[in-house]
Design an enzyme around this catalytic site. Structure first.
Site, PDB file in Angstrom:
ATOM      1  N   HIS B 148      -1.193   2.307   6.227  1.00 23.16           N
ATOM      2  CA  HIS B 148      -1.176   0.943   6.769  1.00 23.16           C
ATOM      3  C   HIS B 148      -0.940  -0.058   5.631  1.00 23.16           C
ATOM      4  O   HIS B 148      -0.076  -0.943   5.728  1.00 23.16           O
ATOM      5  CB  HIS B 148      -2.506   0.682   7.485  1.00 23.16           C
ATOM      6  CG  HIS B 148      -2.763  -0.742   7.864  1.00 23.16           C
ATOM      7  ND1 HIS B 148      -2.659  -1.202   9.155  1.00 23.16           N
ATOM      8  CD2 HIS B 148      -3.132  -1.817   7.122  1.00 23.16           C
ATOM      9  CE1 HIS B 148      -2.949  -2.494   9.175  1.00 23.16           C
ATOM     10  NE2 HIS B 148      -3.244  -2.893   7.966  1.00 23.16           N
ATOM     11  N   GLU B 149      -1.677   0.106   4.535  1.00 20.67           N
ATOM     12  CA  GLU B 149      -1.524  -0.810   3.396  1.00 20.67           C
ATOM     13  C   GLU B 149      -0.144  -0.658   2.750  1.00 20.67           C
ATOM     14  O   GLU B 149       0.461  -1.633   2.319  1.00 20.67           O
ATOM     15  CB  GLU B 149      -2.614  -0.564   2.352  1.00 20.67           C
ATOM     16  CG  GLU B 149      -4.047  -0.756   2.848  1.00 20.67           C
ATOM     17  CD  GLU B 149      -4.275  -2.118   3.492  1.00 20.67           C
ATOM     18  OE1 GLU B 149      -3.505  -3.049   3.232  1.00 20.67           O
ATOM     19  OE2 GLU B 149      -5.231  -2.236   4.288  1.00 20.67           O
TER      20      GLU B 149
END
Lengths: 181, 298
Positions: B148-149
């Site tokens: 996600h990051e």
């Protein structure tokens, strides 16, 4: 009239430059992705002797498996063709999986710090191999889409660039090699 | 289709970042100009020249150092391979999957589960994770969060979000630091009472302005980007369930909240404030149940 003509020529030149650069850049990305897989495979090969050293003292009854992974490593180092390399790598993958599965029976080994570190490193490398293959295939997909659709295919023809082949082992391998603990 | 969307998102983020810098630059000058007109119009040009230099320095320094400012406000320290082997491996794995350089890795000493990404572009990406996250999440969950990051970094979300946090949020950051030092350092010595009085007034002004700027930060950052990072993160690992179950653990275990400035809160994957404490901040993050549902329907 002349202005229009010049404008048109500039526009066409820009489009040509854009597509040629894009094909070359994406081609480079594919090559780079391929070398990334190689880097990770080498890293794993380098870790094998350490693992053998770490488990040798504990897993006295599992000499077969240990010699299997050592042999597979030697085959990998001596491999000349890509097929031989793939084959040897599959053997390493299988043998490592067996070693880690068998290690479950040796609580002392499992508590050994060096072994735990190696297990984490190897799990990491396995995932890195899987992910770099995934990225390689993704890069190839974008590249192939570019060189096989209009207008990219015109420029690809000019540059004599063709579609590249996917790696097909990814999915099955990715599932089987994950070392869980 | 997916690619086209991501490309769109990247150019949008780059444009918005430039727009933001220009707006902040011009409004600083404008404010100084108005104040100068108010005080003494004769010196207006002088004031504006000084403001010009100041805002130029402020925006340029912020652009290059926003990641450092953010990392300092959350008290993060660099992760080492020796101490955080597990985390370093997972970050390296996913940077290979995303095809971007390995970001610098930082940790926050907190038992909460949270993470954020910052930096100005994928070449200067930073991923920051709490210690609690490494302890509580299993490997595929951690992979989900890092993926996600990684998507935030790849989409240039980090550039815009970090610039908003620093350029707009500077007032909030100062107010939050003030607020904290007032609690801890108040009334240490009698000699400084006068100085303390001035500081108190300045602190009060900042405290009044802060909520307005918190709102501005929230308005600037859309919740859509979280959904987008969820879905491209799920695509990266080819296993959206990892992130879904990580979000479930975040919902279950996070109670304490993190001690961070309100300006940087929107950067985090989950709202860093405990639910009851700051209800306004909740609006920066989409509903966690809804995110889990979307991931499981991928």
């Amino acid at each position: 009239m002349l202005g229009l003509l010049i404008g048109l020529i500039v526009l066409v030149a820009l489009v040509v430059v854009y597509y040629i650069n894009r094909i070359i850049r994406l081609g480079n990305r594919v090559d780079n992705a391929w070398s990334q897989i190689d880097v990770q495979l080498k890293k794993r090969v380098d870790l094998v002797p350490n693992l053998v050293e770490a488990v040798k003292g504990y897993m006295k009854h599992e000499k077969d498996v240990i010699s299997k992974v050592t042999k597979a490593r030697e085959r990998m180092l001596g491999a000349k063709t890509d097929e031989e390399k793939v084959e040897a790598n599959n053997q390493i993958t299988g043998a490592l999986k067996t070693i880690f599965a068998l290690a479950e029976n040796y609580p002392k080994l499992r508590a050994n710090e060096n072994f735990m570190m190696l297990q984490e490193e190897l799990a990491g490398v396995e995932n890195k191999i899987a992910y770099s293959r995934q990225f390689y295939n993704d890069s190839i997909l974008t590249y192939n889409n570019l060189v096989s659709t209009f207008p990219g295919m015109m420029f690809a023809g000019m540059l004599r660039k063709e579609k590249k082949k996917h790696l097909e082992i990814t999915e099955a391998e990715r599932k089987s090699v994950k070392v869980k603990f | 289709m997916e690619r086209l969307n991501v490309q769109d998102e990247i150019s949008k983020n780059k444009l918005k970042s430039i727009g933001l810098m220009v707006v902040v630059f011009l409004s600083l000058i404008f404010i100084v100009y108005v104040i100068a007109q108010f005080c003494d119009p004769a010196f207006a040009y002088l004031f504006v020249t000084i403001a010009l230099i100041f805002s130029l320095v402020f925006t340029v320094v912020s652009y290059y150092n926003s990641d450092k400012i953010v990392l300092a406000t959350v008290n993060a320290r660099p992760a080492t391979r020796k101490e955080h082997r597990y985390l370093v491996n997972v970050v390296e794995e996913l940077s290979l999957a995303a095809g971007i350089p390995i970001p610098r890795i930082y940790v926050i000493d907190s038992q909460e589960i949270n993470a954020f990404a910052t930096g100005r572009d994928p070449e200067h990406g930073v991923i920051c994770v709490t210690i609690g996250m490494m302890k509580i999440l299993n490997r595929s969950e951690l992979e989900g969060v890092i993926a996600h990051e990684m998507s935030h970094i790849k989409n240039f979300d980090i550039r815009f979000a970090t610039l908003v946090a620093v350029l707009v949020g500077m007032i909030v950051i100062i107010a939050d630091i003030f607020g904290r030092s007032l609690w801890y350092g108040g009334g240490r010595s009698r000699d400084r009472e006068n100085k303390g009085g001035v500081l108190l007034i300045v602190g009060l002004i900042f405290a009044i302005l802060a909520p307005i700027f918190v709102k501005l930060v929230q308005l600037a950052i859309s919740r859509k980007r979280e959904y987008l990072a969820d879905s491209s993160g799920g695509f990266l690992t080819r296993y959206p369930e990892g992130l879904a179950s990580a979000l479930e653990k975040i919902k279950k275990y996070n109670h304490e909240g993190l001690k961070v400035s309100r300006a940087v809160a929107p950067l985090f994957i989950a709202n860093p404030f405990s639910n009851k404490k700051v209800s306004v901040a909740l609006s920066t993050h989409p509903d966690i149940d809804d995110r889990i549902k979307k991931l499981r329907n991928m």
